[in-house]
Design an enzyme around this catalytic site. Structure first.
Site, PDB file in Angstrom:
ATOM      1  N   ASP A 195      41.029 -29.238  -5.881  1.00  0.00           N
ATOM      2  CA  ASP A 195      41.892 -28.486  -6.562  1.00  0.00           C
ATOM      3  C   ASP A 195      41.167 -27.594  -6.717  1.00  0.00           C
ATOM      4  OD1 ASP A 195      43.119 -27.448  -9.014  1.00  0.00           O
ATOM      5  OD2 ASP A 195      44.766 -29.812  -8.108  1.00  0.00           O
ATOM      6  N   HIS A 267      45.815 -23.522  -5.557  1.00  0.00           N
ATOM      7  CA  HIS A 267      44.721 -24.363  -6.407  1.00  0.00           C
ATOM      8  C   HIS A 267      43.618 -24.884  -5.019  1.00  0.00           C
ATOM      9  CE1 HIS A 267      47.115 -25.944  -9.311  1.00  0.00           C
ATOM     10  NE2 HIS A 267      47.885 -26.438  -9.106  1.00  0.00           N
ATOM     11  N   GLU A 331      52.360 -24.390  -7.977  1.00  0.00           N
ATOM     12  CA  GLU A 331      52.048 -23.716  -8.387  1.00  0.00           C
ATOM     13  C   GLU A 331      51.296 -22.453  -7.777  1.00  0.00           C
ATOM     14  OE1 GLU A 331      51.600 -26.356 -12.928  1.00  0.00           O
ATOM     15  OE2 GLU A 331      50.114 -25.981 -11.263  1.00  0.00           O
TER      16      GLU A 331
HETATM   17  C1  ACM Z   1      51.861 -30.372 -10.543  1.00  0.00           C
HETATM   18  O1  ACM Z   1      51.958 -30.890 -11.279  1.00  0.00           O
HETATM   19  N1  ACM Z   1      51.557 -29.325 -10.334  1.00  0.00           N
HETATM   20  C2  ACM Z   1      52.217 -31.148  -9.210  1.00  0.00           C
END
Ligand code: ACM
Ligand code: ZN
Length: 536
Positions: A195, A267, A331
């Site tokens: 991440d 991410h 995201e």
């Molecule tokens: C997430 O909680 N962004 C998968």
């Protein structure tokens, strides 16, 4: 102790509760009982049965030796064998088992290794919680009520996720996490390894991912998602490939498949900090000391990005023996792609346009997903992605993890994709467990009783419901620094989750569950050395 005996006789305190239970009169005395199994039992099954025999012998001073015999099924069914008896029957469903307890014997019948593990979990929960204590004889009554249990799981995918990027969990901590999953019959460990705040898995082709990406210069102070001050304390860690193999084999022994996640194309700041050319701007970045969503993502217009992804995912496909690799996909801000000449050139080359309510940059993410999916298919792997990967178009064969509520999972199931339900409304274990002022956690209140109420197939017809592979909860760790806190967030919600995953709806009963939790399972957790959130 009396109360427990009465309870044991009235309702077995088993979590998740078995599909079919018939209680009969009388007890089987486990104290001093012999163990017999089939001659041709596998070594790993033999070892697991031996473990129970040892636990019992520690408490009851019986010998822990196990006899092996041929034609066990035949002689057991004639009532010619006493004690614990273990044999195989191919008519038992996958991961399931049958336990038949009479005053003379406890017969445990399975068709596969996972079924045996599940049966052993159940047997332990029919004994006093002292069975989980490694010291002291305890006060327990070492008797199992006579009964017949036929048990098998409702869902094939019974998952629990752990975020090892935001905070890093040692091999020992991960193993302890796997232990408790196995006790409650969970069978998928979703390992969130990368991440913005840290890259946690050694990749031989790209050593800087862990050398640089595995460490950050500090961690955001307080409970702030944005603009928090960093504490300035270097933080990090990663798993070597040898440790990864160790965890995979440890989990396999517990009946758990490990599903690694490399979150892409967003991410990815830890990777970009290690190899700046992976981003659109190639600007130098730091592993993030903030929480939230970074705007720096992988550049989808550079061929070298795909060389990188194939290098990383190729090593992952070699390391992890199972069918699924999770590629994240959630995201992913498109701000850099909108400005990047290379991303825009790729969009033009592919002829992508705004359509169906999605911008052309969204279709660029679709392109990334499809390329990665194709590459992994060439290695014999299937992809799972967060529900964002459905935005735009999605190639056949992808599996959706529905986290923004159940909507994505429902849509996927309706379109014929496989889906795993993990909505934040029921399955985000970083959420706080009460509305008390000092209750740790984020988001809405999500106590174990709320988790318990989740119905993963609501709104789906039978055909669509068959596309729901199962249920999983996620444990994000931005605001969780210690193992003690991690376990506080996990338990007893994990137990509630296990009934959502395992039990047919007619077998769920919050009252029975709560009583079992109070009277039995919290004591078991104490003996096992787990922290948990006390019940209110
Ligand atoms: C997430 O909680 N962004 C998968
Ligand atoms: Zn770009």
């Amino acid at each position: 102790m009396k109360l427990l005996s009465i309870l044991l006789a009235a309702v077995l305190p088993i979590i998740p509760y078995p599909q079919e239970v018939t209680l009969n009169k009388g007890f089987f005395n486990a104290k001093g009982a012999s163990f017999t199994c089939e001659e041709n039992i596998s070594q790993e099954e033999y070892n697991k049965i031996t473990l129970l025999a040892h636990e019992l012998s520690a408490h009851t001073e019986r010998s822990s030796s196990i006899a092996k015999t041929i034609m066990l099924k035949e002689s057991a069914q004639k009532g010619a064998v006493k004690g614990f008896i273990f044999y195989k029957d191919s008519s038992i469903p996958a991961e399931g088992y049958r336990i038949t307890v009479s005053p003379k014997s406890a017969q445990i019948v399975t068709s596969d290794y996972k079924g045996l593990l599940n049966a052993l979990s159940t047997i332990r929960q029919m004994l006093p919680p002292e069975i989980y204590s490694s010291t002291g004889k305890g006060e327990g009554r070492w008797a199992i009520p006579c009964c017949e249990i036929n048990d098998y799981p409702r869902f094939a995918w019974r998952g629990m996720h752990l975020d090892c990027s935001r905070h890093f969990w040692s091999v020992e901590e991960v193993k302890k996490y796997l232990d408790i999953m196995s006790m409650y019959k969970l069978n998928r460990f979703h390992w969130h390894l990368t991440d913005d705040q840290g890259w946690r898995i050694e990749i031989k082709k790209y050593p800087l991912l862990t050398e640089i990406g595995g460490f950050r210069s500090g961690t955001a102070i307080g409970k702030n998602w944005q603009n928090a001050k960093s504490d300035g304390i270097r933080y990090g860690g990663f798993y070597t490939q040898e440790q990864v193999r160790d965890i995979i084999s440890y989990a396999a022994e517990l009946g758990i498949e490990v599903v690694p996640e490399i979150d892409l194309p967003g991410h990815m700041l830890a990777a970009i900090a290690s190899y700046p050319e992976l981003s659109c701007t190639s600007e130098k970045q730091e592993v993030w000391t903030q929480w939230g969503i970074s705007e720096h993502v992988l550049c989808a217009g550079k061929e070298t990005t795909f060389t990188f992804l194939e290098g990383v995912l190729g090593e992952l496909a070699e390391l992890f023996p199972y069918e699924y690799i999770h590629i994240g996909g959630d995201e992913c801000p498109k701000t850099e792609w909108e400005k990047c000449p290379l991303c825009q050139a790729k969009i033009a080359e592919l002829g992508l346009t705004d359509k169906n309510g999605f911008k052309k940059e969204q279709y660029l993410q679709t392109y990334v997903t499809a390329r990665v999916q194709k590459f992994l298919a060439s290695k014999g792997k299937k992809i799972i992605g967060w529900d964002e990967i459905m935005e735009g178009t999605l190639e056949e064969g992808a599996t959706i993890m529905s986290w923004r509520g159940t909507k994505g999972g429902i849509e996927a199931a309706q379109k014929g994709f496989k889906a795993i339900m993990t909505p934040y409304t029921y399955c985000y274990f970083d959420y706080r467990q009460s509305n008390k002022k000092d209750e740790p956690g984020v988001g809405n209140v999500l106590g174990y009783d709320a988790v318990y109420k989740f119905n993963p197939v609501e709104g789906l017809n039978e055909t669509q419901a068959a596309n729901i592979l199962g249920v999983q909860a996620n444990l994000w760790t931005e605001f969780i620094r210690t193992n003690e806190h991690l376990e506080f967030m996990l338990l007893p919600r994990l137990q509630a989750l296990s009934e959502v995953q395992w039990c047919n709806p007619e077998n769920k009963n919050l009252g029975r569950f709560k009583t079992s939790l109070k009277e039995y399972h919290l004591k078991a957790l104490d003996f096992l050395g787990y922290n948990y959130r006390p019940l209110d």
